[in-house]
Design an enzyme around this catalytic site. Structure first.
Site, PDB file in Angstrom:
ATOM      1  CG  ASP A  37      63.969 -20.838 -51.749  1.00 40.71           C
ATOM      2  OD1 ASP A  37      64.174 -19.912 -50.924  1.00 40.71           O
ATOM      3  OD2 ASP A  37      64.068 -22.036 -51.458  1.00 40.71           O
ATOM      4  CB  ALA A 125      78.163 -26.999 -44.175  1.00 44.07           C
ATOM      5  CD  GLU A 162      63.957 -28.066 -43.716  1.00 45.77           C
ATOM      6  OE1 GLU A 162      64.070 -29.062 -44.472  1.00 45.77           O
ATOM      7  OE2 GLU A 162      64.872 -27.259 -43.516  1.00 45.77           O
ATOM      8  CG  ASP A 174      67.477 -26.173 -49.382  1.00 44.68           C
ATOM      9  OD1 ASP A 174      67.933 -25.415 -50.265  1.00 44.68           O
ATOM     10  OD2 ASP A 174      67.583 -25.951 -48.164  1.00 44.68           O
TER      11      ASP A 174
HETATM   12  P1  ADP Z   1      71.544 -27.881 -43.619  1.00 46.99           P
HETATM   13  O1  ADP Z   1      70.294 -28.369 -44.274  1.00 46.99           O
HETATM   14  O2  ADP Z   1      72.116 -26.658 -44.285  1.00 46.99           O
HETATM   15  O3  ADP Z   1      72.596 -28.926 -43.448  1.00 46.99           O
HETATM   16  P2  ADP Z   1      69.682 -27.442 -41.478  1.00 46.99           P
HETATM   17  O4  ADP Z   1      69.800 -26.698 -40.202  1.00 46.99           O
HETATM   18  O5  ADP Z   1      68.630 -27.049 -42.449  1.00 46.99           O
HETATM   19  O6  ADP Z   1      71.139 -27.398 -42.156  1.00 46.99           O
HETATM   20  O7  ADP Z   1      69.455 -28.991 -41.186  1.00 46.99           O
HETATM   21  C1  ADP Z   1      70.318 -29.672 -40.322  1.00 46.99           C
HETATM   22  C2  ADP Z   1      69.507 -30.540 -39.369  1.00 46.99           C
HETATM   23  O8  ADP Z   1      68.865 -31.588 -40.111  1.00 46.99           O
HETATM   24  C3  ADP Z   1      70.361 -31.240 -38.345  1.00 46.99           C
HETATM   25  O9  ADP Z   1      70.592 -30.418 -37.215  1.00 46.99           O
HETATM   26  C4  ADP Z   1      69.499 -32.458 -38.012  1.00 46.99           C
HETATM   27  O10 ADP Z   1      68.455 -32.094 -37.130  1.00 46.99           O
HETATM   28  C5  ADP Z   1      68.856 -32.789 -39.362  1.00 46.99           C
HETATM   29  N1  ADP Z   1      69.683 -33.770 -40.082  1.00 46.99           N
HETATM   30  C6  ADP Z   1      70.273 -33.601 -41.284  1.00 46.99           C
HETATM   31  N2  ADP Z   1      70.947 -34.719 -41.660  1.00 46.99           N
HETATM   32  C7  ADP Z   1      70.789 -35.611 -40.672  1.00 46.99           C
HETATM   33  C8  ADP Z   1      71.258 -36.958 -40.456  1.00 46.99           C
HETATM   34  N3  ADP Z   1      72.029 -37.585 -41.334  1.00 46.99           N
HETATM   35  N4  ADP Z   1      70.873 -37.568 -39.316  1.00 46.99           N
HETATM   36  C9  ADP Z   1      70.095 -36.946 -38.421  1.00 46.99           C
HETATM   37  N5  ADP Z   1      69.650 -35.692 -38.563  1.00 46.99           N
HETATM   38  C10 ADP Z   1      69.982 -35.013 -39.669  1.00 46.99           C
HETATM   39 MG    MG Z   2      68.484 -27.287 -44.468  1.00 49.07          MG
END
Ligand code: ADP
Ligand code: MG
Length: 376
Positions: A37, A125, A162, A174
């Site tokens: 992507d 994850a 992002e 995403d």
């Molecule tokens: P993924 O999108 O695969 O879960 P990423 O590293 O892209 O992993 O994003 C994870 C990050 O997004 C977290 O470390 C946090 O900073 C932010 N984040 C995601 N969901 C939440 C939430 N519910 N509350 C606060 N921060 C969040």
């Molecule tokens: Mg992510």
């Protein structure tokens, strides 16, 4: 599953009043089309049942300061920032600040707000908790302020947040999946044009997602490396993006390691197109083989798997109810996705995790009683 009042309860506890708006957006799992992507390629994600909720109200302080609590990050003490002075902190609030800044840059006057977030999307994850947060917040601000914002624009603003304020060079998959997909229909997306079609899961099938328990902590650096390798491959081939190459052999003729990186991307784009055909025709054996081949390509050519994820995928591929399986998301740990026969995913998942070990966890089908506290 999160109860519909999870964010509401956190909001009331943190701010002592009721919110004006409650919105939500799901995480996603990518069926096939990985690491395509950011070179204009094809992807095929769908939403997962887990989602991020946000409760919002206009701030009452009059000082232009936003206060945001997350049940997944402490849940009580708000993180704060001032509208118009969004700056990178390296913490989760950057996703919120990034969205506000991206929205302001389109000319929307974003008022100061109080917000509470609660999510049962597993964080980090590979199921895109980040896009779920961005899309939920954009939906929430749209409802709070009342400006028009379509689903594709929401995805683009989430990605901008992002890419820019957070500083993660992610593609558009995403956010498009979180903004447009649902949990029974895949979104066949051309990331170059953003044209999309909805492709239902074949009858008689179900999705299984298992977390390997291997955190992809160092993934940001590796992701950047792969991204720049893909850009170098396109430059060496004299094209704008690898999307412009159709023949994996042409890509593979480049010197290593960019040859094998390019071969993955070019062959993966072809696999997405073939997978969409197989889904439409209900050709499950073909679809399963494409998922398996995608994993092999990510392991051998793109080299973004780790031994535990390879082992988990092999266990899944060996299960009698699994049609095909592969890693999903950016790699270097994270989750796998499998297609199983209908109503067989939970049992297959339990068998696979029993062989894999205690770090494995079935994420989809979602367990009843799953709460945002567990979803950390
Ligand atoms: P993924 O999108 O695969 O879960 P990423 O590293 O892209 O992993 O994003 C994870 C990050 O997004 C977290 O470390 C946090 O900073 C932010 N984040 C995601 N969901 C939440 C939430 N519910 N509350 C606060 N921060 C969040
Ligand atoms: Mg992510």
């Amino acid at each position: 599953m999160a109860t519909s009042s999870a964010a509401l309860a956190v909001f009331e506890r943190a701010f002592g009043r009721t919110p004006d708006v409650l919105e939500r957006a799901p995480g996603r799992v990518n069926l096939i089309g990985e690491h395509t992507d950011y070179s204009g390629g094809f992807v095929l994600p769908m939403a997962i049942p887990q989602r991020t909720e946000i409760a919002l109200a206009r701030a009452t302080g009059g000082d232009g300061v936003c206060r945001v609590v997350s049940a997944n990050h402490g849940g009580r003490a708000p993180a704060m920032f001032e509208i118009g002075r969004e700056e990178r902190t390296g913490t989760w609030i950057d996703y919120v600040q990034g969205v506000v800044k991206a929205l302001r840059e389109t000319g929307v006057l974003v008022p100061a707000f109080d917000a509470a977030v609660a999510s049962d999307v597993p964080i980090g994850a590979g199921l895109s908790s980040s896009a779920a947060l961005e899309v939920a917040l954009l939906r929430g601000l749209r409802a709070l302020v009342g400006f028009p914002l379509d689903d594709v624009t929401i995805a683009q603003l989430g990605r901008k947040a992002e890419n820019e304020l957070v500083g993660a060079p992610v593609g558009i998959m995403d956010q498009m999946a979180s903004s447009l997909a649902d949990a029974t229909t895949a979104l066949f997306l051309d990331t170059r044009t953003l044209a999309y079609e909805r492709v239902p899961l074949p009858d008689d099938t179900e999705i299984l997602v298992i977390d390997s328990g291997v955190a992809h902590d160092h993934a940001a650096g590796d992701y950047r490396t792969r991204r720049s390798e893909v850009e170098r491959a396109a430059a060496a081939l004299g094209v704008k993006e690898l999307r412009d190459i159709d023949d994996p052999a042409v890509a593979g003729a480049l010197k290593e390691p960019i040859g094998r990186r390019a071969r993955h991307v070019v062959s993966e784009n072809a696999r997405v197109l073939a997978a969409v055909r197989a889904m439409r025709e209900g050709d499950l054996p073909a679809l399963g083989k494409l998922m398996d081949a995608s994993h092999a390509s990510l392991r051998d050519d793109f080299q973004v798997t780790v031994p535990d994820v390879d082992r988990l995928v092999a266990l899944a591929q060996g299960d009698p109810e699994v049609i095909g399986a592969r890693m999903t998301g950016g790699g270097f740990g994270g989750a796998i996705v499998a297609l199983t026969r209908r109503q067989k995913a939970a049992a297959a998942g339990a068998r696979i995790v029993a062989s894999y070990g205690p770090r494995g966890r079935v994420l989809v089908p979602a367990r009843d009683g799953w709460t945002s506290e567990e979803g950390r």
